[in-house]
Write an enzyme that holds these catalytic residues in place. Structure first.
Site, PDB file in Angstrom:
ATOM      1  N   GLU A  62     -31.757  57.078  -6.427  1.00  0.00           N
ATOM      2  CA  GLU A  62     -30.404  57.086  -5.859  1.00  0.00           C
ATOM      3  C   GLU A  62     -29.524  56.028  -6.515  1.00  0.00           C
ATOM      4  O   GLU A  62     -29.916  54.893  -6.684  1.00  0.00           O
ATOM      5  CB  GLU A  62     -30.462  56.838  -4.339  1.00  0.00           C
ATOM      6  CG  GLU A  62     -31.248  57.891  -3.563  1.00  0.00           C
ATOM      7  CD  GLU A  62     -30.601  59.273  -3.561  1.00  0.00           C
ATOM      8  OE1 GLU A  62     -29.415  59.389  -3.948  1.00  0.00           O
ATOM      9  OE2 GLU A  62     -31.289  60.245  -3.183  1.00  0.00           O
TER      10      GLU A  62
ATOM     11  N   ARG B  18     -27.642  64.592  11.330  1.00  0.00           N
ATOM     12  CA  ARG B  18     -27.778  66.009  11.716  1.00  0.00           C
ATOM     13  C   ARG B  18     -28.827  66.154  12.809  1.00  0.00           C
ATOM     14  O   ARG B  18     -28.787  67.066  13.624  1.00  0.00           O
ATOM     15  CB  ARG B  18     -28.155  66.831  10.477  1.00  0.00           C
ATOM     16  CG  ARG B  18     -28.249  68.325  10.715  1.00  0.00           C
ATOM     17  CD  ARG B  18     -28.481  69.071   9.406  1.00  0.00           C
ATOM     18  NE  ARG B  18     -29.655  68.640   8.665  1.00  0.00           N
ATOM     19  CZ  ARG B  18     -30.912  68.989   8.979  1.00  0.00           C
ATOM     20  NH1 ARG B  18     -31.160  69.761  10.007  1.00  0.00           N
ATOM     21  NH2 ARG B  18     -31.922  68.561   8.243  1.00  0.00           N
TER      22      ARG B  18
ATOM     23  N   CYS C 235     -32.105  57.297   5.422  1.00  0.00           N
ATOM     24  CA  CYS C 235     -32.359  56.854   4.046  1.00  0.00           C
ATOM     25  C   CYS C 235     -31.123  56.226   3.426  1.00  0.00           C
ATOM     26  O   CYS C 235     -31.196  55.155   2.827  1.00  0.00           O
ATOM     27  CB  CYS C 235     -32.866  58.019   3.195  1.00  0.00           C
ATOM     28  SG  CYS C 235     -34.541  58.483   3.645  1.00  0.00           S
TER      29      CYS C 235
ATOM     30  N   HIS D 215     -35.904  59.102  -3.370  1.00  0.00           N
ATOM     31  CA  HIS D 215     -36.282  60.220  -2.499  1.00  0.00           C
ATOM     32  C   HIS D 215     -37.421  61.004  -3.147  1.00  0.00           C
ATOM     33  O   HIS D 215     -37.418  61.212  -4.369  1.00  0.00           O
ATOM     34  CB  HIS D 215     -35.090  61.165  -2.284  1.00  0.00           C
ATOM     35  CG  HIS D 215     -34.328  60.876  -1.027  1.00  0.00           C
ATOM     36  ND1 HIS D 215     -32.989  60.547  -1.028  1.00  0.00           N
ATOM     37  CD2 HIS D 215     -34.713  60.871   0.283  1.00  0.00           C
ATOM     38  CE1 HIS D 215     -32.584  60.355   0.221  1.00  0.00           C
ATOM     39  NE2 HIS D 215     -33.609  60.557   1.036  1.00  0.00           N
TER      40      HIS D 215
END
Ligand code: PCA
Length: 213
Positions: free
Chosen positions: A78, A88, A141, A165
């Protein structure tokens, strides 16, 4: 040199989280650096508190947090974290923050200060799919990556850090159609190569790893 590497506990109904499963299998020394492994909870705020406790205790040169990205096929390094929680699903303690700043008044975003392109290329050289990602999402994350980089910018400027990830492992996709996965051994090898590149490169390399959309 010392590297602190974290993985998360299982979340979202999964029985395992490949991030910590891979982290705990890492060698204790990689490219001459001491590797300290830590499991952190998939919980907003508490995860950052536990990470800071470990930074204080271990005084690492490099911190890499690792998490599961179900649906991605490769290891993704990332580049950036943003100052927002927009969940979510609830975290492991039932928190489901919507459009909430992680640190009120904090920078909108932080970029990783590790050689992320060198890390991607090193993993690929080892025959393992990897790419650069420009979004860690808006769940725990991204939250831990933003927390890590905020701590680096405000309190621990000598530390370098990023987030990686990792895909599901085969055991998690037995009844998920058309879902990518990677063997745990490959994920562990990929993390090892990422650590090696982070330890061995002070500056990042110039490599064509951007995306069009
Ligand atoms: N993955 C989640 C949180 C914990 C994890 O392993 C995420 O991508 O936000």
């Amino acid at each position: 040199m010392k590297v602190l590497i974290t993985g998360f506990d299982p979340f979202g109904g999964e029985k395992i989280n490949p991030s910590f499963e891979a982290v705990r299998r890492l060698e204790d020394v990689i490219a001459g650096a001491e590797i300290v492994k830590l499991e952190i909870p998939t919980v907003f705020n508490k995860s950052i508190m536990e990470l800071e406790k470990a930074i204080i205790k271990e005084n690492p040169d490099i911190v890499i947090c690792v998490g599961q990205a179900g649906g991605r096929f490769d290891l993704t390094i990332e580049r950036v974290s943003i100052n927002v929680d927009d969940a979510r699903i609830p975290d492991n303690e039932g928190n489901q923050f919507i459009d909430k700043a992680i640190f009120e008044g904090g920078e909108n975003a932080y970029f990783s200060n590790l050689p992320i392109k060198a890390m991607v290329e090193e993993i690929r050289k080892g025959g393992i799919p990897a790419s650069l990602s420009n979004s860690a999402g808006t769940f725990v994350c991204n939250h831990i990556m933003y927390g890590l980089l905020h701590l680096i910018h405000t309190k621990y400027p000598a530390v370098r850090g990023t987030f990686i990830h990792v895909p599901f492992i085969p055991a998690q996709v037995m009844s998920k159609a058309n879902t990518p996965y990677m063997e745990l051994e490959k994920i562990t090898q990929g993390l090892t190569l990422a650590i090696k590149a982070a330890v061995e490169n002070k500056e990042d390399i110039k490599a064509v790893l951007g995306t069009i959309c």
